[in-house]
Design an enzyme around this catalytic site. Sequence first.
Site, PDB file in Angstrom:
ATOM      1  N   SER A 106      -9.718   1.740   2.997  1.00  0.00           N
ATOM      2  CA  SER A 106      -9.112   2.641   2.147  1.00  0.00           C
ATOM      3  C   SER A 106      -7.911   1.741   1.103  1.00  0.00           C
ATOM      4  O   SER A 106      -7.043   2.305   0.325  1.00  0.00           O
ATOM      5  CB  SER A 106      -8.036   3.734   2.961  1.00  0.00           C
TER       6      SER A 106
ATOM      7  N   SER B 113      -9.902  -0.435   7.179  1.00  0.00           N
ATOM      8  CA  SER B 113      -9.427  -0.353   5.817  1.00  0.00           C
ATOM      9  C   SER B 113      -8.745  -1.598   5.294  1.00  0.00           C
ATOM     10  O   SER B 113      -8.258  -1.441   4.133  1.00  0.00           O
ATOM     11  CB  SER B 113      -8.579   0.817   5.833  1.00  0.00           C
TER      12      SER B 113
ATOM     13  N   LYS C 130       0.882  -1.111  -0.155  1.00  0.00           N
ATOM     14  CA  LYS C 130       0.112  -0.019   0.011  1.00  0.00           C
ATOM     15  C   LYS C 130       0.922   1.274  -0.167  1.00  0.00           C
ATOM     16  O   LYS C 130       1.755   1.118   0.813  1.00  0.00           O
ATOM     17  CB  LYS C 130      -0.835   0.127   1.172  1.00  0.00           C
TER      18      LYS C 130
END
Lengths: 484, 479
Positions: free
Chosen positions: A151, A175, A76
């Site tokens: 997210s 997330s 990420k």
Amino acid sequence: MHTKSLAQLAQGLQAGEFTSVELTHRYLERIDEFGPDLNCFITTTADLALQQAQAADARIAAGEAGPLTGIPLAHKDIFCTRGVRTSCGSRMLDNFIAPYESNVSEQLARAGMVMLGKTNMDEFAMGSSNETSYYGAVKNPWNLAAVPGGSSGGSAVAVAARLTPIATGTDTGGSIRQPAALCGITGIKPTYGRVSRYGMVAFASSLDQAGPMTQSAEDAALVLGAMAGFDQRDSTCVEQPVPDYMAGLEQDLKGLRIGLPKEYFSDGLDNEMARVIDDAIAVFRDLGAELVEISLPNTTLAVPTYYVVAPAECSSNLSRFDGVRYGYRCEDPQDLEDLYKRSRGEGFGDEVKRRIMIGTYALSAGYYDAYYLKAQQLRHLISDDFKQAFEQVDVIMGPTSPSVAFNIGEKSEDPVSMYLSDIYTIAVNLAGLPGMSVPAGFINELPAGLQIIGNYFDETRLLNVAHQYQQQTDWHRRIPEQFS
Amino acid sequence: MEWEVVIGLEIHAQLATQSKIFSAASTAYGAEPNTQACAVDLGLPGVLPVLNEQAVVMASRFGLAIGAQVAPRSVFARKNYFYPDLPKGYQISQFELPIVGQGSIEIELEDGSSKTIGITRAHLEEDAGKSLHEDFHDMTGVDLNRAGTPLLEIVSEPDMRSPAEAVAYMKKIHSLVRYIEICDGNMQEGSFRCDANVSIRPKGQEEFGTRAELKNINSFRFVEKAIQYEIERQIDVLEGGGEVVQETRLYDSAKNETRSMRSKEEANDYRYFPDPDLLPLEVDAAFLEEVRKTLPELPDEKKHRFMKEYGLSAYDAGVLTASRELAAYYEDAASAGGDQPKLVANWVSGELAALLNKNNLDITESPVSAAMLGGLVKRIADETISGKIAKTVFEAMWNGEGDADAIIESKGLKQITDTGAIEKVIDDIIAANPAQVEQLLAGKDKLMGFFVGQVMKATQGKANPGQVNSLLREKLKQK
């Protein structure tokens, strides 16, 4: 090759069926082929990946390989990676190249893993749909019109479409778990303090926690084992040995006490979702688990509490992005105030600004007691709910998200409805507990996730429970047809 | 109207740790800009603070030294505001729960009295960097070497009632932090600086007036001058029918004035909240006991011991215990000087202090060692030399001519104690000054001084003045 589990990949590498360079090429090709449509990568690092793959092959040849050596992954874009842009999904850090490595990426690199690139995400991890990224919305591989969740949407999509065997994510209010559920993959948010936050761009420091996003619980066990552990650079990291998560996977579930919070199965729960979760629970009952109805009476307080605590912390955490030392700086600032206002005004997107405003308000003189302090008190109540529940049960189960993936644009104008999509995940962060999402079925051809919540540092049991479920079901092996 | 001033000080003492409070970067002073600022000090994304244990030890030393409670649990909080030399956009400090609670310290005043000044609290925090406005052509440079340097902010009660008391308090804290070796006290380098809260009220009134906070005071002289200026300014405002406004004022030492920086309305809302990156700081009894064992004898303990053991006044004892080095010098000199602690004290805080001061030397740089000074006092006490000759001997010692005995010997300064020899001189002088003898006998007693002086002159000061006096009186009686 791209559908193999980590154990199978490791076996193939060790046996010389394929090299890490070949494996890496294979995934890089898939990223080239599918990445642009899905928009799940912000940066790909092909050259670096191939170098790392070569080094991994040398290690394998020398007989010095571990179980993750030579296996590709994606991070990420919230984890700082030395020499590689770390944007956090924001224009603010579009030009930021970190001069140091995050603990998570460092540990996985040390294990010999190969970084394919950095995945798309909601800006500064603020969002539940991956629509707030400066780099554009990420598409759900099960339906390109749908959101992947957020997210960590880019990581979830990259794993779901098998553009990487595993990816890292972070979870502040869901997330990891919510996009895992919406994309049909497995994701675990460990206990707060289990994984070092060093080098992870902070959203809400008391809630943020990194974890793996994988094809299965078994893969998650392997990767989490390499990510977890004490790091003296993070004062909130807990000094506690990391158990052998793999060793616990095969434990049978006879007598396992599963708590089913009545608040999670109330009238508000969608019928289809209720059916999926009931089916999953039936699998556990068949495995000999005992079902216990429990109550988490303060469940409805979790979302409002979170939307004070997280914005308050983020309003302060994001103050460092001021256009002075690094990151976005506005053109031709007239004076200091102009520099601040325009750099931040132009560098941050709307959702980030909204949360900075909420947080600043909540911490202001005269409002602090009514908001921040009250939220801290509620946080204790929410933790106490779980504490009491875990006196009766070993794990708690329910839906990860109230619905399957919604369409891009559907909720982006309605922040409150967006915030409510994290209603089942948020309390876990507020309490600091470990939580996991596993694929449990489909609704309208979109994946739905089962959430499993464990007691503090009981990741072994979570992974065990999820793995046993995955021995009985094949939801986690489903791949969207287009990407199979 | 008669006004009374009320003063409280906030002193920032830079802790003498090797590395910063939340990072491993060096705290050494004077390096090239931004060469001692690591990722944490620069506030890069994703980096985290880790508390320096030495800073906790030093804050605990201070807490124990002022008899305060060192909090078993204290909390770091973020103080949020934007400024280019504040990299994170917040300063990590302590707000509601500081590490050091209420304590007190005694100050000595010029009139010989002592006064106890309350200390409200002391807390740990990080320093900011520095903005450099010169040399950058319309731009500002930022040097983050100082960012993250540990500070102990020591907040006093509003217990001081004059600029002199404020100076005495600041000096006392300055002495204490050096005693316990937690701060080098270097005011030029900014290691020790203070803000002063000043208000005035009509004498006899209970409640406090509105205060102004004076910033940027970095010397003892300036604290006195800034407060003095501020008192006069506030009196002028009130007597002119105005009102003092609560505000922050900057002291400009070049112009010797204070001027408004910002009013209460313009003050920042710092939005303090507990720093989620740092766990509450827990200090247990065993840790404190270890810290306590390493503490030296504290200035006030030493002062009271000096008063008791050496029979010194509170003021003298206070002066002599102002620094550990001075106190050690005094004790060495006193033990070398035989049973004359008061005389030694007079010499140390008199002749020696004056010469050191004049030559801008520290006690540790004194050319006259404690043993040498003690040797001198011994010769005064056993009447080998008079106090007056002693000054000559002292100067010779200062100039490196050897110890007291050697100088007395080589210069022939030994006091004449042979009665016969002195009597002879007296006889000669009486004979040579018949007119004065007559006047003296007629009752002009003042002339005794003249005769003693003549005798001393004739003996080059080597006669014992007391002895001369009594012999003179005997001789004159016979007249």
